[in-house]
Motif scaffolding. Structure first.
Motif, mmCIF file in Angstrom:
data_model
loop_
_atom_site.group_PDB
_atom_site.id
_atom_site.type_symbol
_atom_site.label_atom_id
_atom_site.label_comp_id
_atom_site.label_asym_id
_atom_site.label_seq_id
_atom_site.Cartn_x
_atom_site.Cartn_y
_atom_site.Cartn_z
ATOM 1 N N MET A 172 0.993 -1.133 0.183
ATOM 2 C CA MET A 172 -0.118 -0.063 -0.080
ATOM 3 C C MET A 172 0.868 1.438 -0.073
ATOM 4 N N LYS A 201 -0.506 7.134 0.913
ATOM 5 C CA LYS A 201 -1.655 7.921 0.531
ATOM 6 C C LYS A 201 -2.923 6.763 0.888
ATOM 7 N N GLN A 202 -2.465 5.437 0.380
ATOM 8 C CA GLN A 202 -3.827 4.556 0.522
ATOM 9 C C GLN A 202 -3.969 4.378 2.039
ATOM 10 N N ARG A 203 -2.745 4.249 2.710
ATOM 11 C CA ARG A 203 -3.024 3.962 4.157
ATOM 12 C C ARG A 203 -3.841 5.055 4.881
ATOM 13 N N GLU A 205 -6.037 7.020 3.503
ATOM 14 C CA GLU A 205 -7.338 7.210 3.068
ATOM 15 C C GLU A 205 -8.337 6.240 3.859
#
Length: 175
Positions: free
Chosen positions: A128, A131-133, A135
């Motif tokens: 991941m 940014k994904q974490r 979000e």
């Protein structure tokens, strides 16, 4: 290892059982004592960080470094107490309290968004992006009524994590 279990008296077994709220049977405590003696290679009465890391399942756990600060230097009684959290007989609250300690990186009784991101980074590695974490965690917090700026107490943490699907158990082999 029969020698090691002979050093554990009935009184010791009962004392350890009481210390861990009777979450392990007497047979399980004897089995845990034998394992403890195997780990305590220098027979000093406690298990060191290096000795814990000799357990393959522990050393490959992505959260092992966080867990080490809880287990380094445990004597047998505290070793069993720590493991009792993973018993099928342990309450959900006991399990959540342990998870909270893993997330509470500085040990101050509060979990921040930064703490959550760091643990998720340990768990996900490169699968991941940062940014994904952020979000994912923002969404989880919002769904539970918190924001990215919230500082979570144990009670807040329990509200977020307390759901029927949580399973955190290990079985103690008695053989």
């Amino acid at each position: 290892m029969g020698n090691a279990s002979a050093m554990l008296t009935q009184y010791d077994i009962e004392e350890v059982q009481e210390h861990c709220s009777y979450l392990f049977s007497q047979q399980e405590i004897v089995a845990l004592y034998e394992r403890f003696c195997q780990l305590d290679r220098s027979a000093k009465g406690f298990v060191s960080e290096d000795e814990f890391l000799s357990i393959p399942e522990f050393s490959t756990n992505p959260l092992s470094q966080r867990l080490l600060r809880m287990v380094d230097g445990l004597n047998f009684k505290d070793f069993v107490s720590f493991l009792s959290t993973f018993s099928a007989r342990a309450s959900l609250q006991q399990k959540i309290e342990l998870i909270f300690k893993v997330y509470d990186i500085d040990g101050k009784g509060k979990v921040t968004f930064k703490d959550l991101v760091e643990v998720l980074r340990d768990l996900t590695g490169s699968s991941m992006s940062e940014k994904q974490r952020e979000e994912v965690l923002t969404k989880v917090l919002e769904e539970a009524g918190y924001t990215k700026d919230s500082t979570l107490s144990l009670e807040d943490f329990m509200t977020i994590i307390d759901h029927p699907g949580l399973k955190m158990e290990v079985e103690v082999p008695i053989d």
